[in-house]
Design a protein around this motif. Structure first.
Motif, PDB file in Angstrom:
ATOM      1  N   ILE A 108     -12.301  38.746  14.697  1.00 25.51           N
ATOM      2  CA  ILE A 108     -13.723  39.081  14.565  1.00 25.51           C
ATOM      3  C   ILE A 108     -13.901  40.507  14.076  1.00 25.51           C
ATOM      4  N   PHE A 109     -14.821  40.654  13.146  1.00 16.77           N
ATOM      5  CA  PHE A 109     -15.230  41.949  12.626  1.00 16.77           C
ATOM      6  C   PHE A 109     -16.684  42.169  13.035  1.00 16.77           C
ATOM      7  N   GLY A 110     -16.992  43.356  13.508  1.00 17.39           N
ATOM      8  CA  GLY A 110     -18.341  43.604  14.018  1.00 17.39           C
ATOM      9  C   GLY A 110     -18.482  43.183  15.466  1.00 17.39           C
ATOM     10  N   THR A 142      -8.056  33.083  22.139  1.00 12.65           N
ATOM     11  CA  THR A 142      -7.544  34.437  21.946  1.00 12.65           C
ATOM     12  C   THR A 142      -8.345  35.104  20.838  1.00 12.65           C
ATOM     13  N   VAL A 143      -8.785  36.323  21.067  1.00 12.31           N
ATOM     14  CA  VAL A 143      -9.630  37.049  20.114  1.00 12.31           C
ATOM     15  C   VAL A 143      -8.960  38.355  19.728  1.00 12.31           C
ATOM     16  N   THR A 144      -8.955  38.643  18.432  1.00 10.91           N
ATOM     17  CA  THR A 144      -8.521  39.949  17.944  1.00 10.91           C
ATOM     18  C   THR A 144      -9.708  40.595  17.249  1.00 10.91           C
ATOM     19  N   ALA A 145     -10.091  41.784  17.701  1.00 14.39           N
ATOM     20  CA  ALA A 145     -11.278  42.463  17.181  1.00 14.39           C
ATOM     21  C   ALA A 145     -10.905  43.799  16.562  1.00 14.39           C
ATOM     22  N   LEU A 146     -11.344  44.020  15.343  1.00 14.89           N
ATOM     23  CA  LEU A 146     -11.184  45.318  14.691  1.00 14.89           C
ATOM     24  C   LEU A 146     -12.427  46.147  14.962  1.00 14.89           C
ATOM     25  N   VAL A 147     -12.256  47.272  15.647  1.00 15.55           N
ATOM     26  CA  VAL A 147     -13.404  48.107  16.012  1.00 15.55           C
ATOM     27  C   VAL A 147     -13.064  49.576  15.809  1.00 15.55           C
ATOM     28  N   ARG A 148     -14.085  50.367  15.564  1.00 18.35           N
ATOM     29  CA  ARG A 148     -13.894  51.816  15.447  1.00 18.35           C
ATOM     30  C   ARG A 148     -13.870  52.481  16.813  1.00 18.35           C
ATOM     31  N   THR A 149     -14.579  51.873  17.782  1.00 16.83           N
ATOM     32  CA  THR A 149     -14.702  52.472  19.109  1.00 16.83           C
ATOM     33  C   THR A 149     -14.250  51.464  20.162  1.00 16.83           C
ATOM     34  N   PRO A 150     -12.962  51.432  20.467  1.00 20.21           N
ATOM     35  CA  PRO A 150     -12.434  50.443  21.428  1.00 20.21           C
ATOM     36  C   PRO A 150     -13.092  50.509  22.801  1.00 20.21           C
ATOM     37  N   ASP A 151     -13.562  51.671  23.214  1.00 21.26           N
ATOM     38  CA  ASP A 151     -14.163  51.803  24.544  1.00 21.26           C
ATOM     39  C   ASP A 151     -15.337  50.850  24.733  1.00 21.26           C
ATOM     40  N   LYS A 152     -15.985  50.462  23.641  1.00 19.87           N
ATOM     41  CA  LYS A 152     -17.136  49.568  23.742  1.00 19.87           C
ATOM     42  C   LYS A 152     -16.745  48.158  24.185  1.00 19.87           C
ATOM     43  N   LEU A 153     -15.448  47.843  24.105  1.00 19.23           N
ATOM     44  CA  LEU A 153     -14.983  46.516  24.521  1.00 19.23           C
ATOM     45  C   LEU A 153     -14.002  46.585  25.678  1.00 19.23           C
ATOM     46  N   ARG A 154     -13.811  47.763  26.248  1.00 16.56           N
ATOM     47  CA  ARG A 154     -12.813  47.917  27.308  1.00 16.56           C
ATOM     48  C   ARG A 154     -13.091  47.011  28.502  1.00 16.56           C
ATOM     49  N   ASP A 155     -14.367  46.770  28.793  1.00 17.16           N
ATOM     50  CA  ASP A 155     -14.681  45.935  29.955  1.00 17.16           C
ATOM     51  C   ASP A 155     -14.302  44.475  29.741  1.00 17.16           C
ATOM     52  N   LEU A 156     -14.037  44.096  28.491  1.00 15.93           N
ATOM     53  CA  LEU A 156     -13.622  42.720  28.191  1.00 15.93           C
ATOM     54  C   LEU A 156     -12.120  42.628  27.971  1.00 15.93           C
ATOM     55  N   SER A 212      -6.209  38.067  26.608  1.00 17.53           N
ATOM     56  CA  SER A 212      -6.766  37.200  25.563  1.00 17.53           C
ATOM     57  C   SER A 212      -7.562  37.963  24.518  1.00 17.53           C
ATOM     58  N   LEU A 213      -7.785  39.257  24.730  1.00 21.08           N
ATOM     59  CA  LEU A 213      -8.512  40.083  23.759  1.00 21.08           C
ATOM     60  C   LEU A 213      -7.601  41.192  23.266  1.00 21.08           C
ATOM     61  N   GLN A 214      -7.297  41.135  21.989  1.00 20.90           N
ATOM     62  CA  GLN A 214      -6.505  42.185  21.358  1.00 20.90           C
ATOM     63  C   GLN A 214      -7.444  43.079  20.554  1.00 20.90           C
ATOM     64  N   ILE A 215      -7.396  44.360  20.804  1.00 26.70           N
ATOM     65  CA  ILE A 215      -8.272  45.302  20.115  1.00 26.70           C
ATOM     66  C   ILE A 215      -7.461  46.101  19.101  1.00 26.70           C
ATOM     67  N   PHE A 217      -5.396  43.509   7.804  1.00 27.63           N
ATOM     68  CA  PHE A 217      -4.219  42.636   7.862  1.00 27.63           C
ATOM     69  C   PHE A 217      -3.747  42.466   9.301  1.00 27.63           C
ATOM     70  N   GLN A 218      -3.698  43.574  10.038  1.00 23.65           N
ATOM     71  CA  GLN A 218      -3.261  43.519  11.433  1.00 23.65           C
ATOM     72  C   GLN A 218      -4.193  42.641  12.265  1.00 23.65           C
ATOM     73  N   THR A 219      -5.482  42.717  11.986  1.00 19.63           N
ATOM     74  CA  THR A 219      -6.473  41.933  12.721  1.00 19.63           C
ATOM     75  C   THR A 219      -6.357  40.446  12.412  1.00 19.63           C
ATOM     76  N   LEU A 220      -6.102  40.124  11.162  1.00 16.21           N
ATOM     77  CA  LEU A 220      -6.097  38.730  10.732  1.00 16.21           C
ATOM     78  C   LEU A 220      -4.776  38.013  10.962  1.00 16.21           C
ATOM     79  N   GLN A 221      -3.706  38.744  11.053  1.00 17.57           N
ATOM     80  CA  GLN A 221      -2.390  38.114  11.162  1.00 17.57           C
ATOM     81  C   GLN A 221      -2.325  37.195  12.387  1.00 17.57           C
TER      82      GLN A 221
END
Length: 207
Positions: free
Chosen positions: A5-7, A26-40, A44-47, A59-63
């Motif tokens: 997921i992007f965004g 399993t979710v992989t999220a590309l984010v600029r500010t990882p702290d916004k998803l730390r509570d999740l 199963s969530l790769q940031i 590429f790292q996000t989509l692999q």
């Protein structure tokens, strides 16, 4: 399912992540500010911390992903339309076919002025069209790709939980549609990962 997921820190994207995790994906999220998803954060969530204009981060996000969701929004510039080609190219390289993207009702067909999109017609109340033009570019890119895409196009989008009983229509905003919550937009977009009903289509969504 492995979902990229992007965004994911946005109003709709975060709700999609929550749904996917609740259902055991399993979710992989590309984010600029990882702290916004730390509570999740969890197994199963790769940031992936990075920028959506960085090909290596994409590429790292989509692999290893089975499907992709883009809930990227416009930023006043051209980040959205610049990032989508990078995402699509990487998907093709990694042989990932399915992408669901969040757009805007402005890129749906006008009912009152055939041949125009809503943002180009009198149906739009917005005086500034930059955001709609960015989403229009995204639609062109998706349409020109070989991927199995769906562009979800909500109308006025207030924060709120799922209310249910929303309406959807291919290429048009449902008649007299005035709003749709972030909760129902996320629910519909997420549901498209397991549906082929709206492949290679724009879909208007509203109550």
């Amino acid at each position: 399912m492995n979902i990229a997921i992007f965004g994911g820190t946005g109003r709709v994207g975060r709700l999609i992540i929550e749904r996917a995790l609740q259902e055991g994906h399993t979710v992989t999220a590309l984010v600029r500010t990882p702290d916004k998803l730390r509570d999740l954060a969890g197994s199963s969530l790769q940031i992936v911390e990075g920028n959506v204009l960085d090909s290596d981060a994409i590429f790292q996000t989509l692999q290893g992903s089975d499907a992709v969701i883009s809930s990227l929004s416009t930023d006043g510039g051209t980040t959205l339309s610049e990032s989508i080609p990078l995402i699509l190219e990487t998907m093709i390289k990694l042989e990932i076919k399915r992408i669901v993207a969040i757009g805007t009702a402005g890129v749906l067909n006008s009912r009152t002025e055939p041949g125009l999109l809503r943002y180009q017609s009198s149906e739009s109340r917005r005086t500034l069209t930059r955001a709609a033009e960015e989403h229009h570019n995204v639609w062109r890119l998706l349409e020109g790709s070989v991927l199995d895409w769906t562009l979800v196009c909500p109308t006025y989008l207030p924060d709120g939980p799922s209310e249910g009983s929303y309406r959807v229509e291919t290429d048009y905003l449902p008649e007299d549609g005035k709003r749709i919550t972030t909760g129902d937009t996320a629910a519909f977009a997420y549901s498209q990962l397991s549906s082929d009903q709206y492949l290679r289509s724009r879909v208007g969504i509203a109550y």
